[in-house]
Motif scaffolding. Structure first.
Motif, PDB file in Angstrom:
ATOM      1  N   LEU A 116      -1.111  -0.030 -41.892  1.00 24.60           N
ATOM      2  CA  LEU A 116      -0.960  -0.206 -40.610  1.00 24.60           C
ATOM      3  C   LEU A 116      -1.653  -1.199 -40.067  1.00 24.60           C
ATOM      4  N   MET A 117      -2.882  -0.875 -40.120  1.00 22.90           N
ATOM      5  CA  MET A 117      -3.958  -1.802 -39.443  1.00 22.90           C
ATOM      6  C   MET A 117      -3.723  -3.210 -39.767  1.00 22.90           C
ATOM      7  N   LYS A 118      -3.870  -3.242 -41.148  1.00 22.81           N
ATOM      8  CA  LYS A 118      -3.485  -4.769 -41.884  1.00 22.81           C
ATOM      9  C   LYS A 118      -2.512  -5.332 -41.087  1.00 22.81           C
ATOM     10  N   THR A 119      -1.254  -4.536 -41.014  1.00 21.74           N
ATOM     11  CA  THR A 119       0.174  -5.205 -40.604  1.00 21.74           C
ATOM     12  C   THR A 119      -0.319  -5.744 -39.248  1.00 21.74           C
ATOM     13  N   VAL A 120      -0.946  -5.035 -38.097  1.00 18.03           N
ATOM     14  CA  VAL A 120      -1.007  -5.231 -37.015  1.00 18.03           C
ATOM     15  C   VAL A 120      -1.941  -6.453 -36.850  1.00 18.03           C
ATOM     16  N   TYR A 121      -3.008  -6.705 -37.523  1.00 17.93           N
ATOM     17  CA  TYR A 121      -3.904  -7.741 -37.619  1.00 17.93           C
ATOM     18  C   TYR A 121      -3.288  -9.143 -38.277  1.00 17.93           C
ATOM     19  N   ASP A 122      -2.755  -8.783 -39.436  1.00 16.02           N
ATOM     20  CA  ASP A 122      -1.875  -9.809 -40.039  1.00 16.02           C
ATOM     21  C   ASP A 122      -1.040 -10.574 -39.443  1.00 16.02           C
ATOM     22  N   GLU A 123      -0.155  -9.752 -38.704  1.00 12.91           N
ATOM     23  CA  GLU A 123       1.045 -10.264 -37.792  1.00 12.91           C
ATOM     24  C   GLU A 123       0.571 -10.844 -36.622  1.00 12.91           C
ATOM     25  N   GLU A 130       8.375   2.167 -34.963  1.00 12.27           N
ATOM     26  CA  GLU A 130       9.042   2.005 -33.583  1.00 12.27           C
ATOM     27  C   GLU A 130       7.852   1.195 -32.891  1.00 12.27           C
ATOM     28  N   ILE A 131       6.398   1.575 -33.145  1.00  9.76           N
ATOM     29  CA  ILE A 131       5.455   1.171 -32.293  1.00  9.76           C
ATOM     30  C   ILE A 131       5.425  -0.436 -32.701  1.00  9.76           C
ATOM     31  N   LEU A 132       5.504  -0.693 -34.039  1.00  6.38           N
ATOM     32  CA  LEU A 132       5.236  -2.149 -34.709  1.00  6.38           C
ATOM     33  C   LEU A 132       6.521  -3.069 -33.871  1.00  6.38           C
ATOM     34  N   ALA A 133       7.725  -2.287 -33.753  1.00  2.00           N
ATOM     35  CA  ALA A 133       8.836  -3.097 -33.444  1.00  2.00           C
ATOM     36  C   ALA A 133       8.713  -3.430 -31.767  1.00  2.00           C
TER      37      ALA A 133
END
Length: 467
Positions: free
Chosen positions: A264-271, A197-200
Motif C-alpha cells: 500500500l505504501m508503494k502504491t501511494v508513492y508510485d501513484e 476506499e482511502i486510495l479511491a
C-alpha cells in the motif's frame, strides 16, 4: 463520556483522595543527604541531591509539556526551598530526542534525574539500568488509585517493577479536509470502510484538486516512531497479522500483512498520492503536517494522532477554523474485516533516572506534575486521552476539546506496541523497510525479506515464528 484505555478488569472510579500535603523533604534529613551525597554533579561523577535535572522533549508544535513542567517547578520549589529543579528541554524531533537522551543516559555525569520517557522504551531502558524502580513511592501516593490499570501497566518493566508514571495515552485516526473533499466531489461525512476506499478518495483528489497532497502516510526513517506507529502499524494491525505473539513471546516473519502494508505504501508513492520524497523523508514532516500542511489546505488526508487538535486550540499553531475545516474518520481494516476499524495507542511517562541522588524529591516532583490539577491541564492542552479517572470524568475535560469524544471512542479498536526491550531496534528495522519501498530501493517482497533477516539478527532464530 470519555472511555479510559482498556484494562484487565472493569474500572470503577474510586473516591477522590484527600490531597496529601506531606513533604518528602524535611529539615535535617535533606541536610544530611546533601552532606553525604555532595553538592553538585560534575566532573567527579558525584551527584547532587539539591538539584534535580529534568530531560524532556520540546518542539515548535510540542510545548505543552514545557508549560506543565515550568508550572510544576514553581509549585515544587515553593514547597521545597532547599531543592532546585533544572529544566533541560531537548529541542528535537522524536527520533533525535531518543538519540540525545540515550547519549545523556550513557554517562553518570549527564544522566537526568527525571526523564520524559516513551512507554515503548520503559522495558529496554529499565533493563539497561537507566531507570530506577519507584514502587516504594507509589505505595505511599494516594493519587495512584486514580490511574487506570492499563496506565499503571505501561510503566512496568520486565522484572515486574514500575519505572514510570503515565501522563496520558492516545489513539490514531484519519483527518481530512472537507473543503478539498467538496472540490473533489467527496462527502463531508466521509468514512472509508476499506483501504481501497482511502486510495479511491486520494485518486479523486489528485485528479480534481491537483495542487494539494492527496494523502500522507509516514514512511521515512527520519520520522522515527511516527513512521512505525502512525504509518506502518496503522496498516499492519488492520490486516490479519500483528508483529508479535504475546503467548509464545515470538516475533512473526513471512507476514502477509507486512507485505500488504508495504505494498500500500508503494502504491501511494508510485501513484503520486503522497508527498514528494524530499518532504516525506524530512525529519520535520510531522511538525509540518500540523503547523502548515493541514491548516494551509495543502494536504487532504492525514493518518495521524489524537493530539493534533490540541495544537490548534491555542499557541503558535492556533487555528480557530479547524473544527469547520477538518473531518475525522476511523481507520478501516484492510477489507473491513474483523472489528472493521483499527487504531494504535501509545503514551509517555515521567520516570526517575537510576543515577538520581534524591529519588524522594524526584518522585515528589512527579506527584506534583501529575496531580489532578496538572494532569487536567496537560490532558486538555495536549489533547491527550486522560489516564486518571477523576480527570477523564470531569466536565472541564469533556467539554474542552470537541475531538476528545471521537478519539476516545477509538480505544475499543486500538492496539499497543509490543512492550519488549528490543522493540526500539525492531521499530528501526520497520522504518528502514518502509523507506526502502517508497524510494524504490526495494520491492515490498524484498523489503519484507530484509526485515525478516534483520529481525532474526536482533532477536535470534528461537524468538521468531512464521505468520
Amino acid at each position: 463520556m470519555i472511555t479510559p484505555p482498556p484494562s484487565p478488569g472493569a474500572l470503577r472510579r474510586p473516591a477522590l483522595p484527600t490531597p496529601s500535603r506531606r513533604s518528602f523533604l524535611v529539615g535535617t534529613g535533606l541536610t544530611a543527604a546533601a552532606a553525604a551525597l555532595a553538592a553538585c554533579s560534575g566532573s567527579s561523577g558525584e551527584r547532587s541531591s539539591t538539584t534535580l535535572t529534568i530531560a524532556y522533549q520540546k518542539t515548535s508544535t510540542f510545548f505543552q509539556l514545557d508549560d506543565l513542567l515550568h508550572k510544576a517547578k514553581k509549585e515544587f520549589e515553593a514547597a521545597n526551598s532547599e531543592v532546585t529543579i533544572k529544566l533541560n528541554p531537548i529541542e528535537a524531533e522524536q527520533d533525535q530526542y531518543f538519540t540525545k537522551l540515550a547519549l545523556m543516559n550513557g554517562s553518570s555525569d549527564t544522566a537526568p534525574d527525571i526523564i520524559y520517557e516513551d512507554t515503548f522504551q520503559i522495558r529496554s531502558d529499565a533493563a539497561a539500568g537507566y531507570l530506577m524502580p519507584i514502587d516504594e513511592y507509589l505505595d505511599g501516593w494516594e493519587d495512584w488509585s486514580q490511574f487506570v490499570d492499563s496506565a499503571k501497566e505501561a510503566g512496568v518493566g520486565d522484572d515486574g517493577k514500575t519505572y514510570g508514571v503515565s501522563m496520558g495515552t492516545d489513539t490514531r485516526g484519519i483527518y481530512f479536509n472537507k473543503t478539498i473533499f467538496a472540490k473533489a466531489g467527496l462527502p463531508a461525512d466521509w468514512q472509508p470502510t476499506t483501504w481501497e476506499e482511502i486510495l479511491a478518495a486520494a485518486r479523486a483528489i489528485k485528479e480534481k484538486v491537483p495542487d494539494v497532497i492527496p494523502l500522507n502516510i509516514y514512511a521515512g526513517k527520519a520520522g522515527g516512531e511516527q513512521t512505525t506507529m502512525q504509518g506502518f502499524e496503522m496498516l499492519l494491525y488492520g490486516t490479519d497479522d500483528v508483529l508479535y505473539d504475546d503467548s509464545s513471546q515470538k516475533w512473526y516473519t513471512k507476514s502477509t500483512g507486512m507485505l500488504d502494508s508495504l505494498t500500500l505504501m508503494k502504491t501511494v508513492y508510485d501513484e503520486g498520492l503522497g508527498p514528494d520524497l524530499d518532504l516525506a523523508l524530512d525529519a520535520t514532516i510531522g511538525s509540518r503536517v500540523v503547523s502548515s500542511l493541514l491548516p494551509e489546505g495543502k494536504l487532504a488526508i492525514a493518518i495521524d494522532g489524537s493530539w493534533l487538535p490540541g495544537l490548534w486550540m491555542s499557541g503558535d499553531n492556533e487555528w480557530p477554523q479547524w473544527q469547520e475545516t477538518i473531518g475525522l474518520a476511523k481507520m478501516p481494516t484492510q477489507t473491513g474485516q474483523g472489528a472493521g476499524f483499527t487504531s494504535m495507542s501509545g503514551g509517555w511517562t515521567l520516570a526517575i533516572g537510576s543515577q538520581c541522588a534524591n529519588p524522594e524529591a524526584a518522585f515528589q516532583f512527579i506527584s506534583i506534575a501529575l496531580n489532578e490539577e496538572n494532569a487536567l491541564k496537560y490532558a486538555t492542552e495536549n489533547a491527550a486521552i486522560a489516564v486518571r479517572t477523576d480527570v477523564a470524568d470531569s466536565e472541564e475535560y469533556l467539554s474542552y476539546n470537541p475531538s476528545f469524544e471521537f478519539f476516545s471512542g477509538l480505544v475499543e479498536y486500538t492496539h499497543f506496541r509490543p512492550a519488549t526491550p528490543d522493540y526500539s531496534q525492531i521499530s528501526s528495522n520497520i522504518q528502514t523497510a518502509c523507506e526502502s519501498v517508497i524510494t524504490g530501493q526495494a520491492t515490498p517482497q524484498e523489503a519484507s525479506d530484509t526485515y525478516d533477516a534483520g529481525l532474526i539478527k536482533i532477536v535470534g532464530d528461537d524468538k521468531v515464528q512464521e505468520a
